[in-house]
Motif scaffolding. Structure first.
Motif, PDB file in Angstrom:
ATOM      1  N   LYS A 196       0.825  -1.205   0.000  1.00  0.00           N
ATOM      2  CA  LYS A 196       0.000   0.000   0.000  1.00  0.00           C
ATOM      3  C   LYS A 196       0.866   1.265   0.000  1.00  0.00           C
ATOM      4  CE  LYS A 196      -3.710  -2.193   2.671  1.00  0.00           C
ATOM      5  NZ  LYS A 196      -4.517  -2.128   3.940  1.00  0.00           N
ATOM      6  N   TYR A 197       2.121   1.102   0.440  1.00  0.00           N
ATOM      7  CA  TYR A 197       2.985   2.271   0.605  1.00  0.00           C
ATOM      8  C   TYR A 197       4.145   2.308  -0.380  1.00  0.00           C
ATOM      9  CZ  TYR A 197       0.546   2.840   5.050  1.00  0.00           C
ATOM     10  OH  TYR A 197      -0.422   3.019   6.024  1.00  0.00           O
ATOM     11  N   ARG A 198       4.404   1.215  -1.080  1.00  0.00           N
ATOM     12  CA  ARG A 198       5.533   1.175  -2.011  1.00  0.00           C
ATOM     13  C   ARG A 198       5.319   2.147  -3.172  1.00  0.00           C
ATOM     14  NH1 ARG A 198       9.164  -2.994  -2.506  1.00  0.00           N
ATOM     15  NH2 ARG A 198       7.728  -4.443  -1.465  1.00  0.00           N
ATOM     16  N   ASP A 199       6.308   3.000  -3.426  1.00  0.00           N
ATOM     17  CA  ASP A 199       6.224   3.956  -4.527  1.00  0.00           C
ATOM     18  C   ASP A 199       6.777   3.297  -5.787  1.00  0.00           C
ATOM     19  OD1 ASP A 199       6.593   6.034  -6.372  1.00  0.00           O
ATOM     20  OD2 ASP A 199       6.773   7.514  -4.781  1.00  0.00           O
ATOM     21  N   ASP A 243       9.857   4.985   0.094  1.00  0.00           N
ATOM     22  CA  ASP A 243       8.766   4.088   0.470  1.00  0.00           C
ATOM     23  C   ASP A 243       8.391   4.201   1.940  1.00  0.00           C
ATOM     24  OD1 ASP A 243       8.587   2.907  -2.115  1.00  0.00           O
ATOM     25  OD2 ASP A 243      10.346   1.697  -1.662  1.00  0.00           O
ATOM     26  N   CYS A 244       9.360   4.560   2.767  1.00  0.00           N
ATOM     27  CA  CYS A 244       9.097   4.658   4.205  1.00  0.00           C
ATOM     28  C   CYS A 244      10.201   5.454   4.870  1.00  0.00           C
ATOM     29  CB  CYS A 244       8.989   3.265   4.850  1.00  0.00           C
ATOM     30  SG  CYS A 244      10.563   2.360   4.909  1.00  0.00           S
ATOM     31  N   PRO A 280       4.177   8.629   4.254  1.00  0.00           N
ATOM     32  CA  PRO A 280       3.250   8.267   5.332  1.00  0.00           C
ATOM     33  C   PRO A 280       3.702   7.131   6.251  1.00  0.00           C
ATOM     34  CG  PRO A 280       2.414   7.522   3.213  1.00  0.00           C
ATOM     35  CD  PRO A 280       3.601   8.379   2.925  1.00  0.00           C
ATOM     36  N   LEU A 281       4.555   6.224   5.787  1.00  0.00           N
ATOM     37  CA  LEU A 281       4.881   5.036   6.586  1.00  0.00           C
ATOM     38  C   LEU A 281       6.184   5.214   7.362  1.00  0.00           C
ATOM     39  CD1 LEU A 281       4.107   2.119   7.346  1.00  0.00           C
ATOM     40  CD2 LEU A 281       5.483   1.359   5.373  1.00  0.00           C
TER      41      LEU A 281
END
Length: 348
Positions: free
Chosen positions: A40-43, A50-51, A150-151
Motif C-alpha cells: 500500500k505504501y511502495r512507490d 517508500d518509508c 506516510p509510513l
C-alpha cells in the motif's frame, strides 16, 4: 514496580506471558500480512521514498534498515535525531548503516536549547535524556509530514518485548497516543510546547513538537513496529548486524544512557541489568539464579566512568547530583535510616 506490568492469577507477569505468546505466533502468516501492508505504501514510480526508518547508532537501527531494504525491497529514508552525547562508536555505526545503501537525514537541534531541556529534564523529571526521548519520536514524524512519506517503520514493539499487555493481532501503531501512554514522552506531565512558561522561546521548541493531528491525518502518517510482523530476537539480530560491520560495545550510541538507567533503578528498583538478564532467562540462555547474581553484581551502581563528563554537561557538582538522585529515590522500596535518609553503600 515496572509501570504497566501486570500479573495474572498465577502470579506470572505480562512480560513472560508475552514471551510465551511470541513462541506461538504464526510468524510466516505475520510476514505475509506485512507484505500486503507494505504494498500500500511502495512507490512503484520511484518518485518518493517508500518509508521512513528512525535510526541511531544502535543495533536495532542497522537491523531495521537491512530488513526493509534487503528483505522487503523498500527504498527507505533513514532519519536520525542527533543527541549531544553521541559516542564515537555510535557515530561509526551510523556511518556504517548508511553503507547498506540508504539515504539519511541527520537532524541536530540548537545545542544550548537541547542542554537547557536536558537540565530541566534532570531536575524536574529525573531524566537528562528527555530532549533525546522527545526528538527521536517527533523528528521522524515531522519529516514524514514534510516529505509526504506516510509510513514510519519502528523496531521492536516495546509493549510486547518488555511486558505491557498487548495484542499484536490487533492494530499496534506508534502514534501520539502511544507516546503519551508508553513512550516516556511525559506528555501527561509537561508538553514541550508548553515550556515557554519555563523560559523557553516557542521558536526554539519546534523540533520537539509532534505534528498536529490535522497534518498527520492529511498525510496519513502511520507508525508501525517491525517487531509486530517479524519475530524479534535480539541475539540473532546482533549476530546479523555484526556481519554487516556493526561494532558492539557498552553504552553504544550515547554516553549518558547509563544515567537514565541509573535513575530508572532509583525510581523502580531495577535497571538495564535486570532488563537484559530477564530477556536472557526467557530465551533460556541463563538460569534465573544466574540472572539474579548478575543483577547483584552490576545493578544500581553510579556510572562513575562517565560521571565527570555528565556533571559538566549538567552544570552541577557531585553533591548536587546526589541530592537530585535522592529526590527521585523510591523510599518505599529502598532502605532508609531512622532519620528518613536513604541508606547507601559505597557505590551508590
Amino acid at each position: 514496580t515496572k509501570p504497566q506490568l501486570v500479573f495474572d492469577k498465577n502470579g506470572i507477569c505480562s512480560a513472560c506471558i508475552n514471551n510465551k505468546f511470541k513462541e506461538n505466533v504464526d510468524w510466516e502468516s505475520k510476514k505475509k500480512d506485512f507484505l500486503k501492508l507494505l504494498e500500500k505504501y511502495r512507490d512503484l514510480e520511484g518518485k518518493n521514498y517508500d518509508c521512513i526508518i528512525p535510526v541511531s547508532g544502535g543495533r536495532d537501527s542497522t537491523y531495521q534498515a537491512f530488513m526493509m531494504k534487503e528483505t522487503f525491497g523498500f527504498n527507505p529514508l533513514v532519519v536520525a535525531f542527533h543527541p549531544l552525547d553521541q559516542t564515537d562508536i555510535g557515530r561509526k555505526n551510523l556511518d556504517n548503516l548508511k553503507k547498506l545503501g540508504v539515504d539519511c537525514i541527520e537532524f541536530s537541534t540548537k545545542p544550548d536549547v537541547y542542554l537547557k531541556l536536558a537540565r530541566f529534564g534532570l531536575t524536574e523529571l529525573g531524566d537528562f535524556q528527555w530532549p533525546e526521548h522527545i526528538g527521536i519520536a517527533t523528528i521522524p514524524a515531522q519529516i514524514a509530514v514534510k516529505y509526504n512519506i506516510p509510513l514510519i517503520i519502528w523496531g521492536e514493539n516495546h509493549q510486547l518485548e518488555y511486558g505491557t499487555p498487548t495484542n499484536i493481532d490487533e492494530s499496534t501503531l506508534l502514534d501520539k497516543k502511544y507516546l503519551e501512554n508508553y513512550g516516556g514522552y511525559f506528555l501527561d506531565k509537561i508538553k514541550p510546547q508548553d515550556m515557554i512558561k519555563y523560559g523557553f522561546e516557542k521558536k526554539d521548541l519546534l523540533p520537539y513538537v509532534y505534528p498536529s493531528d490535522e497534518d498527520i491525518k492529511k498525510i496519513g502518517v502511520t507508525g508501525i513496529f517491525l517487531g509486530t510482523f517479524v519475530k524479534w530476537d535480539i541475539f540473532k539480530q546482533l549476530e546479523l548486524v555484526k556481519e554487516l560491520g556493526f561494532v558492539e560495545n557498552e553504552n553504544l550510541d550515547v554516553y549518558f544512557t547509563v544515567f537514565h538507567d541509573y535513575f530508572k533503578f532509583l525510581k523502580y528498583g531495577f535497571g538495564r541489568a535486570t532488563d537484559h538478564a530477564s530477556i536472557e532467562i526467557r530465551y533460556g540462555r541463563i538460569t534465573r539464579e544466574q540472572g539474579i547474581e548478575l543483577i547483584k553484581n552490576h545493578e544500581g551502581k553510579i556510572p562513575r566512568k562517565f560521571l565527570d563528563k555528565f556533571l559538566e554537561y549538567a552544570g552541577i557538582d557531585e553533591d548536587k547530583f546526589h541530592k537530585i538522585c535522592d529526590s527521585y529515590t523510591n523510599k518505599e522500596i529502598f532502605i532508609v535510616n531512622s532519620d528518613g535518609s536513604i541508606k547507601k553503600d559505597q557505590e551508590n
